[in-house]
Scaffold this active site. Structure first.
Site, PDB file in Angstrom:
ATOM      1  CB  CYS A   1     -24.864   4.676  43.291  1.00 42.78           C
ATOM      2  SG  CYS A   1     -26.327   5.898  43.448  1.00 42.78           S
TER       3      CYS A   1
ATOM      4  CG  ASN B   1      19.487  -1.147  44.127  1.00 44.53           C
ATOM      5  OD1 ASN B   1      18.371  -2.414  43.982  1.00 44.53           O
ATOM      6  ND2 ASN B   1      19.087  -0.268  43.161  1.00 44.53           N
TER       7      ASN B   1
ATOM      8  CB  CYS C   1     -25.512  -1.497  44.648  1.00 49.27           C
ATOM      9  SG  CYS C   1     -26.078  -2.120  45.635  1.00 49.27           S
TER      10      CYS C   1
ATOM     11  CG  ASN D   1      14.288  -1.016  44.204  1.00 50.45           C
ATOM     12  OD1 ASN D   1      13.728  -0.056  42.720  1.00 50.45           O
ATOM     13  ND2 ASN D   1      15.235  -0.779  43.874  1.00 50.45           N
TER      14      ASN D   1
ATOM     15  CB  CYS E   1      17.484  -3.343  40.313  1.00 50.28           C
ATOM     16  SG  CYS E   1      17.337  -2.774  39.109  1.00 50.28           S
TER      17      CYS E   1
HETATM   18  C1  FMN Z   1      14.269   5.547  36.240  1.00 49.94           C
HETATM   19  C2  FMN Z   1      14.286   4.644  37.879  1.00 49.94           C
HETATM   20  C3  FMN Z   1      15.840   3.862  38.228  1.00 49.94           C
HETATM   21  C4  FMN Z   1      15.387   3.477  38.903  1.00 49.94           C
HETATM   22  N1  FMN Z   1      17.205   3.072  39.192  1.00 49.94           N
HETATM   23  C5  FMN Z   1      17.032   2.864  40.957  1.00 49.94           C
HETATM   24  C6  FMN Z   1      18.551   2.908  41.322  1.00 49.94           C
HETATM   25  O1  FMN Z   1      19.556   2.711  40.761  1.00 49.94           O
HETATM   26  N2  FMN Z   1      18.590   1.917  42.368  1.00 49.94           N
HETATM   27  C7  FMN Z   1      17.396   2.340  43.428  1.00 49.94           C
HETATM   28  O2  FMN Z   1      17.148   1.487  44.625  1.00 49.94           O
HETATM   29  N3  FMN Z   1      16.007   2.505  42.578  1.00 49.94           N
HETATM   30  C8  FMN Z   1      15.902   3.000  42.000  1.00 49.94           C
HETATM   31  N4  FMN Z   1      14.659   2.874  41.765  1.00 49.94           N
HETATM   32  C9  FMN Z   1      13.001   2.891  42.207  1.00 49.94           C
HETATM   33  C10 FMN Z   1      12.778   3.973  43.242  1.00 49.94           C
HETATM   34  O3  FMN Z   1      13.994   4.528  44.465  1.00 49.94           O
HETATM   35  C11 FMN Z   1      12.219   3.813  44.038  1.00 49.94           C
HETATM   36  O4  FMN Z   1      12.123   2.935  44.741  1.00 49.94           O
HETATM   37  C12 FMN Z   1      10.894   3.358  43.222  1.00 49.94           C
HETATM   38  O5  FMN Z   1      10.852   4.081  41.973  1.00 49.94           O
HETATM   39  C13 FMN Z   1       9.230   3.461  44.282  1.00 49.94           C
HETATM   40  O6  FMN Z   1       9.446   4.917  44.412  1.00 49.94           O
HETATM   41  P1  FMN Z   1       8.682   6.078  43.517  1.00 49.94           P
HETATM   42  O7  FMN Z   1       7.211   5.218  43.554  1.00 49.94           O
HETATM   43  O8  FMN Z   1       8.596   7.330  44.389  1.00 49.94           O
HETATM   44  O9  FMN Z   1       8.769   5.945  41.943  1.00 49.94           O
HETATM   45  C14 FMN Z   1      14.813   3.632  40.151  1.00 49.94           C
HETATM   46  C15 FMN Z   1      13.544   4.411  39.755  1.00 49.94           C
HETATM   47  C16 FMN Z   1      13.375   4.305  38.779  1.00 49.94           C
HETATM   48  C17 FMN Z   1      11.613   4.930  37.781  1.00 49.94           C
HETATM   49  S1  SF4 Z   2     -24.419  -2.596  49.125  1.00 49.38           S
HETATM   50 FE1  SF4 Z   2     -22.465  -1.735  48.468  1.00 49.38          FE
HETATM   51  S2  SF4 Z   2     -23.281  -0.614  46.618  1.00 49.38           S
HETATM   52 FE2  SF4 Z   2     -25.139  -1.558  47.099  1.00 49.38          FE
HETATM   53  S3  SF4 Z   2     -26.380   0.434  48.660  1.00 49.38           S
HETATM   54 FE3  SF4 Z   2     -24.634  -0.970  50.413  1.00 49.38          FE
HETATM   55  S4  SF4 Z   2     -22.773   0.122  50.384  1.00 49.38           S
HETATM   56 FE4  SF4 Z   2     -24.204   0.894  48.477  1.00 49.38          FE
END
Ligand code: FMN
Ligand code: SF4
Ligand code: FAD
Lengths: 425, 451
Positions: free
Chosen positions: A351, A134, A355, A202, A137
């Site tokens: 749209c 890790n 635009c 992470n 963090c």
């Molecule tokens: C509450 C919380 C605690 C976490 N603790 C750790 C940890 O202890 N070690 C770690 O490697 N990553 C930790 N993470 C990161 C997650 O493992 C992961 O990399 C990150 O949340 C992105 O994935 P997700 O979008 O699926 O949550 C933590 C994430 C959260 C939300």
């Molecule tokens: S310029 Fe972009 S938003 Fe405007 S008509 Fe063309 S694709 Fe659609």
């Protein structure tokens, strides 16, 4: 039959869905429930040296969309706050009771060779199939010189990875922080250190919101707040990009990727695999919906693979990697025009205003005989940006139709309009 | 669809049942429900719903303001276009106005609940009882008289006061609000909302209301014209049409509007006596409201009789469903012939009708319905006697596109003119626009001043 089984860094898994190191993998009780629900593996909540860390109260904040659904969460939690031997005993039990599932030991230590090596050895002895470092963090731990404080210095990434490689004879996953300007640098360092795989991402450094009544950032701990780590659906695009960069560049060839970041459905997972990931990890989706969310991840991925004729994960792993290129390799002569399907149009005008106000004034409104409005794209003005298609609330009502230009594939470096063009021949 | 407590087995309704029946037709959206509902809005550009609202409220904007938790701003957006946005949120037939035009009908099969969201925002602001949200322009020194304190008159008064004029309102009744107070179904205007809204509206300042003042009786148009710089008439339609059928004078044969007014005015509705057999005659809002409220009071059999088919009723499909699903028996293609009974009505006789060459004709078949109470709801007309001197056209006061009547300096709007439908929201729009018209006229230099 499709086979969801996969191998990453030599670790075999019944499916590509692992729980990321986080609260869902904090202890045996959770991990057991997760395995029962169908998760292929779990990266145990990061273990550090004793005495264990102490957490503060009030730990999570969320980012909501208008309909109140959560698009991201942020946390200020630290690594495992339970004694090391308790964790190790539970890992051993779990390895014995669930031989077909994967448990990876996530570790974090101060920047000291002995500390990393002895922690790695103790965790390896508990029977894990791999070690994850890790180095990501971005809150709390980094203030003690650990986590992202290590992951942001390429030299430290290489060093810690090498120490763990030297200490144990197990696959080594170096978990990267996205809080860097170029992910290729720590990824390259992990490779130099001998990592078999990188796990990424992470959490992203973030302040999730401000309590405007009390003028304090959230989550709030007794009147003060601090930055935390952002994750969940909102970070998926960041993680996809970093995955693609590592997968497509020569410097990091051979490094396997355990992709993490916002994975919520089988489709998210399939996208990461298509960009080169060997397997994926999930945290937030499980925290928001429970372990049962994996049921459809498995089911949906199988159905997708069956429909496309992929027999294994390997069959489509990296299938989109070669088509991920630098901007300078795109065809300057490609042309698209928006087309609005009159029958599907509900006349909301979204749209038009998008635009008109912010793009190229390429949509016209005409009155219809029935009193309604007809929206038409003015081809000469349309630059094919897709904005109208995206804001349209009706699926497939606005499509982008290729224009047959008869012109060759010309990149910007070759384009006559480029003042710095290197003459061909 | 709301299901009231009804007296289906003849054992009557408990007082608590009656009280519950007259509570809010739709309970207000909770904050969580409002958030989910607001999120459904597509924030259309130049939205069809705005065009479908007679007062042109900027609906996507006010809903977005609910989403962004700017409820005060949302209420101001609504009220700046429609000062009676609170009553309209409760009483508008949205199914044929804004919600019919909502494009979400096409994507999800049901519109965004615009009316209920509107109520959420306006109720929030009114409940705060804070300072009035609109400021008056510098005083012009002009004085305007308004006849009628209904939606048209009060909307006019509010806008005219905002534009800097002093307004004096005269109304025949004891309470202001017009049909908001005396006509709309009680369950649409629960918790004395009409008076709360009047109080809010008067908060702008510059408006005085005089009650017990009846044009044509103790109030004369000529006198008003002399005393004021302009006069606005929003007197509604106060004469009820009669059937001219034998027995109509019997006890128990009443104007539905009088019955509805009794219901509205009763503080304890369970104290109102209601006959077991009620017959309502008519096909509009008033007929539906009379029939449903009779049911709510505990009438066992309520029959609504209309001389044409359901599609010809001016009550919307939703209102017809409300009546039908609460046990009102709807009888179409029948016209009242006579009423009979000893001293008091006991039977209503009808002849079956059909359409013949575009005209209604009797089929020759007749039937009787037992009736202890007959409510006539066949329409209201202008009380022309009170409006001596004004040109009347097809039963309404004639006005031009600037709400000017045939008499110089006299303007009119609401049900008493022919613009749009007879709806609260239309009356509010008439009053608002007439106020701008009067304002423009009063600011013009007098013809003599030109050179
Ligand atoms: C509450 C919380 C605690 C976490 N603790 C750790 C940890 O202890 N070690 C770690 O490697 N990553 C930790 N993470 C990161 C997650 O493992 C992961 O990399 C990150 O949340 C992105 O994935 P997700 O979008 O699926 O949550 C933590 C994430 C959260 C939300
Ligand atoms: S310029 Fe972009 S938003 Fe405007 S008509 Fe063309 S694709 Fe659609
Ligand atoms: C039973 C019933 C139910 C209805 N339900 C709905 C509904 O659900 N939704 C909807 O949108 N519309 C409904 N309507 C229609 C709506 O109430 C009217 O369109 C609206 O009230 C018209 O407003 P107004 O100001 O023109 O007239 P009114 O509301 O009739 O107000 C006229 C005012 O003028 C006063 N007045 C009358 N004559 C004189 C006089 N000679 N001198 C002094 N003052 C006088 C009256 O006392 C009254 O206060 C309903 C109408 C009825 C009768």
């Amino acid at each position: 039959m499709t086979d969801l089984g996969c191998t990453i860094a030599g670790v075999e898994s019944i499916n590509p869905f692992w729980l990321a190191s986080a609260p869902p993998t904090d202890k045996k009780y959770n991990v057991e429930r997760a395995f029962k629900a169908g998760w292929g593996g779990a990266v145990w909540k990061t273990l550090g040296e004793d005495p264990p860390v102490v957490n503060v109260t009030s730990r999570y904040g969320v980012h909501r969309s208008f309909d109140r659904s959560i698009i991201g969460i942020n946390n200020i939690e630290l690594i495992s706050d339970r004694p090391l031997d308790v964790n190790l005993r539970e890992i051993e039990e779990m390895r014995r009771e669930w031989p077909d599932r994967v448990i990876i030991g996530s570790i974090m230590a101060p920047l000291d060779e002995d500390a990393w090596k002895s922690l790695a050895i103790r965790v390896a002895n508990a029977g894990v199939q791999g070690i994850e470092l890790n180095l990501g963090c971005p809150h709390g731990m980094c203030e003690r010189g650990m986590g992202s404080a290590v992951g942001q210095v390429p030299e430290f990434v290489e060093k810690t990875t090498r120490w763990v490689r030297e200490a144990v004879n197990l696959p080594v996953f170096t978990k990267l922080t996205p809080n860097v300007t170029d992910i290729m640098i720590p990824a390259g360092a992990a490779k130099s250190g001998g990592a078999h795989a990188v796990s990424l991402i992470n959490t992203v450094n973030s302040v999730i919101g401000v309590d405007l009544d009390n003028m304090v950032p959230t989550p709030t701990v007794d009147g003060r707040g601090t930055h935390g780590g952002y994750c969940g659906e909102a970070v998926k695009p960041i993680a996809l990009h970093m995955t693609a960069e590592i997968a497509r560049h020569a410097e990091t060839q051979g490094l396997e990727i355990s992709a993490i970041g916002g994975i919520t459905t089988w489709r998210d997972a399939a996208e990461f695999i298509a960009l080169g990931a060997g397997a994926v990890q999930v945290c937030t989706a499980a925290m928001l919906f429970g372990f049962r969310i994996v049921e459809d991840m498995n089911d949906g991925l199988s159905a997708f693979m069956a429909e496309k004729g992929y027999k294994s994960i390997e069959d489509f792993k990296g299938a989109a990697t070669t088509r991920t290129v630098d901007w300078n390799a795109l065809n300057m002569n490609h042309d698209l025009k928006a087309r609005i399907d009159d029958d599907a149009c509900i006349e909301c005008g979204r749209c038009f205003i998008a635009c008109e106000d912010t793009s190229h004034q390429a949509i016209r409104i005409d009155a219809k005989d029935d009193g309604g409005r007809k929206f038409t794209v003015i081809d000469d003005e349309c630059v094919g940006c897709n904005l109208c298609m995206h804001v349209c609330p009706v699926k497939d009502c606005i499509t982008m139709e290729p224009v047959d230009t008869d012109r060759p594939y010309v990149t910007w470096p070759e384009d006559p309009r480029n003042p710095l063009r290197e003459a061909a021949e | 669809m709301r299901h009231f407590k009804v007296n289906s087995d003849g054992s009557g309704l408990a007082a608590s049942d009656v009280a519950e029946n007259f509570s809010d037709l739709h309970p207000p959206l909770s904050p969580a429900q409002a958030a989910v509902e607001a999120a459904r809005c597509l924030y259309c550009y130049d939205a069809p719903c705005i065009n479908a609202c007679p007062t042109s409220i900027d609906i996507p904007k006010f809903i977005h303001q609910i989403r962004s938790d700017n409820l005060d701003g949302s209420a101001k957006t609504i009220l700046s276009a429609n000062i009676m946005g609170g009553t309209c949120a409760r009483a508008c037939p949205t199914e044929v106005l804004c919600e019919e035009a909502c494009v979400v009908n096409h994507t999800e099969g049901a519109p965004v609940k615009i009316g209920e969201l509107q109520r959420r925002a306006v109720d929030h602001l009114l409940a705060k009882k804070g300072p009035h949200p609109f400021a008056r322009a510098p005083e012009t020194g002009k004085r305007i008289a308004v006849v009628g304190a209904g939606p048209a008159g009060l909307s006019f008064a509010h806008r005219a006061a905002m534009l800097g004029h002093d307004v004096v309102v005269y109304d025949a009744k004891e309470k202001a609000g017009g049909l908001n107070e005396y006509g709309l179904a009680a369950y649409k205007m629960a918790d004395d909302f009409a008076q709360a809204e009047v109080e809010f509206l008067l908060g702008v300042g510059g408006i005085e209301i005089n009650h017990g003042q009846t044009l044509g009786k103790n109030l004369l148009l000529d006198a008003l014209r002399k005393e004021y710089d302009a006069v606005f008439i929003g007197a509604g339609l106060t004469t009820t049409r009669q059937l001219s059928a034998p027995g109509e004078a019997l006890d128990g044969v009443r104007d539905a509007l009088d019955f509805i007014e009794d219901v509205r005015c009763a503080s304890d509705k369970s104290k109102l006596k209601i006959d077991d057999n009620v017959v309502v005659i008519g096909g509009g809002n008033t007929a539906i409201d009379a029939a449903v409220q009779a049911k709510c009071l505990g009438a066992r059999n309520v029959t609504l009789v209309y001389r044409r088919g359901p599609e010809a009723m001016s009550a919307t499909g939703w209102e017809q469903d409300l009546a039908a699903s609460n046990g009102v028996v709807m009888k179409f293609w029948a016209s009242p012939k006579s009423f009979s009974g000893s001293g008091k009505v006991e039977t209503a006789a009808f002849s079956e009708m059909r359409e013949q060459g575009g005209k209604l004709a009797e089929t020759g078949r007749n039937f009787d319905i037992p009736a202890g109470l007959v409510l006539k709801a066949i329409g209201q007309t202008l009380n022309e006697k009170a409006l001596d001197g004004l040109k009347i056209e097809r039963g309404k006061i004639r006005v031009d596109e600037n709400y000017r009547t045939s008499v110089e300096g006299v303007y009119a709007g609401g049900d008493c003119i022919a613009a749009g439908e007879d709806l609260t929201v239309q009356a509010v729009e008439d009053g608002k626009r007439a106020a701008h018209s009067v304002d423009a006229a009063l600011r013009l230099p007098k013809s003599g001043d030109l050179r």
